[in-house]
Design an enzyme around this catalytic site. Structure first.
Site, PDB file in Angstrom:
ATOM      1  N   GLY A  78       0.817  -1.215   0.000  1.00  0.00           N
ATOM      2  CA  GLY A  78       0.000   0.000   0.000  1.00  0.00           C
ATOM      3  C   GLY A  78       0.847   1.260   0.000  1.00  0.00           C
ATOM      4  N   ARG A 142       1.321  -5.798  -4.996  1.00  0.00           N
ATOM      5  CA  ARG A 142       1.318  -6.715  -3.854  1.00  0.00           C
ATOM      6  C   ARG A 142       1.723  -8.135  -4.232  1.00  0.00           C
ATOM      7  NH1 ARG A 142      -0.606  -4.551   0.765  1.00  0.00           N
ATOM      8  NH2 ARG A 142      -2.083  -2.821   0.661  1.00  0.00           N
ATOM      9  N   ASP A 173       5.345  -7.831   5.658  1.00  0.00           N
ATOM     10  CA  ASP A 173       5.402  -8.984   4.745  1.00  0.00           C
ATOM     11  C   ASP A 173       6.501  -8.799   3.698  1.00  0.00           C
ATOM     12  OD1 ASP A 173       3.382 -10.500   5.880  1.00  0.00           O
ATOM     13  OD2 ASP A 173       1.800  -9.519   4.721  1.00  0.00           O
ATOM     14  N   LYS A 199       8.099   0.735   5.595  1.00  0.00           N
ATOM     15  CA  LYS A 199       6.982   1.540   5.091  1.00  0.00           C
ATOM     16  C   LYS A 199       5.674   0.970   5.562  1.00  0.00           C
ATOM     17  CE  LYS A 199       4.438  -0.043   2.553  1.00  0.00           C
ATOM     18  NZ  LYS A 199       3.492  -0.782   1.715  1.00  0.00           N
ATOM     19  N   THR A 200       4.744   1.735   5.958  1.00  0.00           N
ATOM     20  CA  THR A 200       3.315   1.423   6.075  1.00  0.00           C
ATOM     21  C   THR A 200       2.627   2.487   6.921  1.00  0.00           C
ATOM     22  OG1 THR A 200       1.571  -0.086   6.747  1.00  0.00           O
ATOM     23  CG2 THR A 200       3.584  -0.280   8.014  1.00  0.00           C
ATOM     24  N   ASP A 202       0.116   1.969   8.449  1.00  0.00           N
ATOM     25  CA  ASP A 202      -0.495   1.272   9.586  1.00  0.00           C
ATOM     26  C   ASP A 202       0.310   1.401  10.881  1.00  0.00           C
ATOM     27  OD1 ASP A 202      -2.191   0.522   7.603  1.00  0.00           O
ATOM     28  OD2 ASP A 202      -1.934  -1.630   7.828  1.00  0.00           O
ATOM     29  N   GLY A 248      -5.914   0.737   8.531  1.00  0.00           N
ATOM     30  CA  GLY A 248      -4.987   0.049   9.420  1.00  0.00           C
ATOM     31  C   GLY A 248      -5.477  -1.382   9.449  1.00  0.00           C
ATOM     32  N   ARG A 249      -4.899  -2.201   8.560  1.00  0.00           N
ATOM     33  CA  ARG A 249      -5.475  -3.530   8.321  1.00  0.00           C
ATOM     34  C   ARG A 249      -5.580  -4.360   9.588  1.00  0.00           C
ATOM     35  NH1 ARG A 249      -2.928  -7.883   6.971  1.00  0.00           N
ATOM     36  NH2 ARG A 249      -1.005  -6.912   6.254  1.00  0.00           N
ATOM     37  N   TYR A 422      -7.853   5.987   1.912  1.00  0.00           N
ATOM     38  CA  TYR A 422      -7.181   6.429   0.690  1.00  0.00           C
ATOM     39  C   TYR A 422      -6.929   7.940   0.704  1.00  0.00           C
ATOM     40  CZ  TYR A 422      -8.149   1.677  -0.497  1.00  0.00           C
ATOM     41  OH  TYR A 422      -8.174   0.303  -0.456  1.00  0.00           O
ATOM     42  N   GLY A 424      -5.484   9.528   2.886  1.00  0.00           N
ATOM     43  CA  GLY A 424      -4.214   9.871   3.551  1.00  0.00           C
ATOM     44  C   GLY A 424      -3.005   9.154   3.000  1.00  0.00           C
ATOM     45  N   ARG A 425      -3.222   8.084   2.226  1.00  0.00           N
ATOM     46  CA  ARG A 425      -2.071   7.251   1.859  1.00  0.00           C
ATOM     47  C   ARG A 425      -1.107   7.934   0.888  1.00  0.00           C
ATOM     48  NH1 ARG A 425      -3.391   1.037   0.652  1.00  0.00           N
ATOM     49  NH2 ARG A 425      -3.881   1.919  -1.376  1.00  0.00           N
TER      50      ARG A 425
HETATM   51  P1  FBP Z   1       0.650  -1.972   3.643  1.00  0.00           P
HETATM   52  O1  FBP Z   1       0.594  -2.880   4.830  1.00  0.00           O
HETATM   53  O2  FBP Z   1       1.045  -2.651   2.395  1.00  0.00           O
HETATM   54  O3  FBP Z   1       1.460  -0.748   3.926  1.00  0.00           O
HETATM   55  O4  FBP Z   1      -0.820  -1.415   3.330  1.00  0.00           O
HETATM   56  C1  FBP Z   1      -1.615  -0.998   4.364  1.00  0.00           C
HETATM   57  C2  FBP Z   1      -2.985  -0.592   3.908  1.00  0.00           C
HETATM   58  O5  FBP Z   1      -3.065   0.788   3.638  1.00  0.00           O
HETATM   59  C3  FBP Z   1      -3.997  -0.992   4.979  1.00  0.00           C
HETATM   60  O6  FBP Z   1      -4.162   0.024   5.919  1.00  0.00           O
HETATM   61  C4  FBP Z   1      -5.229  -1.296   4.161  1.00  0.00           C
HETATM   62  O7  FBP Z   1      -6.065  -2.229   4.787  1.00  0.00           O
HETATM   63  C5  FBP Z   1      -4.652  -1.875   2.921  1.00  0.00           C
HETATM   64  O8  FBP Z   1      -3.394  -1.290   2.741  1.00  0.00           O
HETATM   65  C6  FBP Z   1      -5.519  -1.631   1.721  1.00  0.00           C
HETATM   66  O9  FBP Z   1      -4.847  -2.058   0.597  1.00  0.00           O
HETATM   67  P2  FBP Z   1      -5.491  -2.110  -0.841  1.00  0.00           P
HETATM   68  O10 FBP Z   1      -5.779  -0.692  -1.228  1.00  0.00           O
HETATM   69  O11 FBP Z   1      -4.448  -2.755  -1.673  1.00  0.00           O
HETATM   70  O12 FBP Z   1      -6.740  -2.907  -0.721  1.00  0.00           O
END
Ligand code: FBP
Length: 548
Positions: A78, A142, A173, A199-200, A202, A248-249, A422, A424-425
């Site tokens: 992400g 990914r 990961d 990076k993340t 989260d 924040g997965r 999205y 903020g990313r």
């Molecule tokens: P990363 O762990 O790869 O940094 O991504 C985090 C994240 O932004 C999570 O907060 C969110 O659940 C996920 O990516 C959403 O990813 P996608 O847009 O690929 O569905």
């Protein structure tokens, strides 16, 4: 490329870097490390890259002469604000180490390495992206890099191009995969180093050597601005409850940080839900109870923060999702072949255990359908597609209606749902992220030049001014433990969840009763890029509490 006035002004921003990176640099090796757990297994799987020392870079007396390096870089997973600055720092650092060094960007994430799809990152390209948000300079993806066939493909692509180092900018990961790849290349004497960058948004890739992952700062500031604006609206109109789900997965660091920045009425923290073994009904009752008490004071408005990953931390839901993962994987084509979602739900329900089937069939159909959506390439439920805030609004409404019927609630409940992720990313990186990311990239270039592999770039002392930051490298193996993934034990970087005995959570715990009943909202406003340092160079509350 067309640019906004802010982009034009921001392009000239010179990231602040640690004093030790400004002139000649010397490498200092610290004590040998070991993995956070399961040392014997990690020894077996990483004979070459386990137990390496932590590294710091200090000011040196003489400028080192480094051999020419050809480096490939990928952005993985992400988006997170600051990725472009990691690449600018890496580029500038490589050129400083040896002006003949070259940097190649593999396109679309790890798949670019497999497909040999790349561009050369020259100063003309890099200069266009300095201090900007997004990952669009080379894109991200990914694709999982985890089996030997893929590693061999990467090795032959890199050898054909003469690439001797790869930098993987990713989350837990992707950095786990970087570590496995580094070990494989040493074993195969490939002569290709692999380095990681944390990076993340989260915020769950952190430990004693990595104080925070990049992007968390900007993303939380962006969401907090929006939450503050919504709270001011709520306090003006006094007619809506705003249920705000935050990205924040897994971990709830974003929700916690935003709560500390904005002081909402209710904040749900997934890790606490799991620890207290709360059910969905317990969470709904907790929210309802506060709404009833606020109504008794004449307040029929408020704000509720919900972490994106909540469903996976409610024990019964976690079991259900685990079972669903296996059922969906084992019956993929049968399920896809069914004519509609109702048939799919019925089919899946027959395969679940009795308890999970009960939970599954009690959920609203639209929510159950969302739980059955495709998993990501790492096998994770795509929680960003699950509308937990809507589920909670519906369930709270039902409970309030019951209370109204028996006369114990006389308020009005009208709710708005929001999901911030999205937004903020890809925000333009805050000064903190612009400085931190540039320093991380620059440090990665030094790790490459010093011949290191299996390390993650690290910058410590982050609550001090950037001048006093401590750059270095941490062996990725020291962050690892063995975890069960897809039925097998695998070495993975330990995810950093919210610590319930940690200072950031304690700060929420001490204040939340007051914040629930009073209207103590804080309005952080937008990220400031120009102006007084006490406003522009703020770090997150999380890191300040953690280091206080
Ligand atoms: P990363 O762990 O790869 O940094 O991504 C985090 C994240 O932004 C999570 O907060 C969110 O659940 C996920 O990516 C959403 O990813 P996608 O847009 O690929 O569905």
């Amino acid at each position: 490329m067309l640019k906004s006035p802010l982009q034009i002004a921001r392009a000239d921003y010179a990231p602040k870097i640690p004093a030790s990176l400004k002139g000649a640099v010397k490498i200092v090796e610290g004590n040998k490390t070991e993995s956070v757990a399961d040392q014997a297994e990690i020894d077996k799987m990483f004979p070459n890259t386990h137990r390496m020392p932590v590294i710091t870079f200090e000011s040196g007396e003489e400028t080192s002469v480094y051999p020419v390096a050809k480096v490939g870089v990928i952005l993985s997973g992400g988006q997170a604000p600051g990725g472009h600055n990691v690449i600018s720092g890496l580029f500038d650092g490589l050129k400083k180490c040896n002006k003949n060094n070259k940097l190649y960007g593999f396109l679309g994430g790890p798949s670019g390495l497999l497909d040999n799809d790349y561009i050369e990152l020259t100063s003309d390209v890099v200069d266009e992206y300095r201090n900007t948000g997004g990952f669009d300079i080379i894109g991200s993806g990914r694709t999982k890099l985890e089996d030997e066939e893929q590693f061999d493909k990467v090795m032959s692509n890199c050898k054909a191009m003469g690439i001797n180092a790869i930098v993987i900018i990713g989350g837990d990961d992707s950095n786990t995969n970087a570590c496995v790849l580094a070990e494989y290349f040493v074993k195969k004497k490939a002569g290709i180093q692999v380095l990681g960058v944390p990076k993340t948004i989260d915020g769950d890739l952190k430990n004693e050597v990595v104080e925070t992952s990049f992007g968390f700062d900007t993303a939380c500031k962006t969401y907090s601005e929006l939450i503050g604006n919504i709270q001011r609206d709520a306090n003006s109109a006094k007619k809506y409850y705003h249920f705000i789900r935050l990205m924040g997965r897994s971990a709830s660091h974003i929700g916690l940080e935003c709560a500390l920045q904005t002081q909402p009425n209710i904040t749900i923290i997934s890790e606490e839900v799991e620890n207290k073994k709360l059910t969905l009904d317990d969470i709904v009752s907790y929210i309802t109870d506060i709404i009833v008490k606020r109504a008794e004071q004449g307040h029929n408005f408020g704000s509720v923060l919900i972490p994106e990953g909540l469903v996976e931390f409610i024990p019964a839901m976690k079991t259900l999702i685990g079972e669903l993962n296996d059922i969906l994987a084992a019956n993929e084509s049968d399920i896809k072949g069914l004519e509609n979602n109702q048939k799919r739900r019925e089919f899946v329900a027959t395969k679940l255990s009795a308890d999970s089937s009960k939970v599954f069939t009690s959920l609203p159909a639209s929510f159950a359908d969302q739980l059955m959506l495709d998993r990501d390439p790492h096998g994770n439920v795509q929680v960003s597609m699950i509308d937990t805030e809507k589920l909670l609004i519906d369930m709270v409404k039902v409970k309030l209606d019951e209370l109204k019927a028996d006369g114990s609630y006389k308020g009005k409940f009208s709710a708005q749902g929001h999901f911030f992720g999205y937004e903020g990313r890809c925000a333009a990186p805050s000064n903190f992220d612009a400085d931190y990311c540039y320093s991380l990239g620059y440090t990665a270039s030094l790790l490459i030049s010093e011949g290191k592999t299996g390390y993650m770039a690290s910058i410590k002392n982050l609550t001090a001014p950037a001048e006093e930051w401590i750059p270095g490298g941490a062996p990725i193996t020291m962050m690892m433990n063995m975890e069960r993934r897809h039925g097998a034990l695998k070495p993975v970087i330990q995810k950093a969840l919210v610590k319930l005995d940690g200072k950031p959570f304690k700060a929420l715990e001490e204040n939340r009763e007051e914040w629930a009943m009073e209207t103590n909202y804080l309005y952080p406003g937008p990220i400031q890029y120009f102006g007084p340092s006490q406003v522009c160079d703020l770090t997150t509350r999380t890191i300040v509490y953690e280091q206080s």
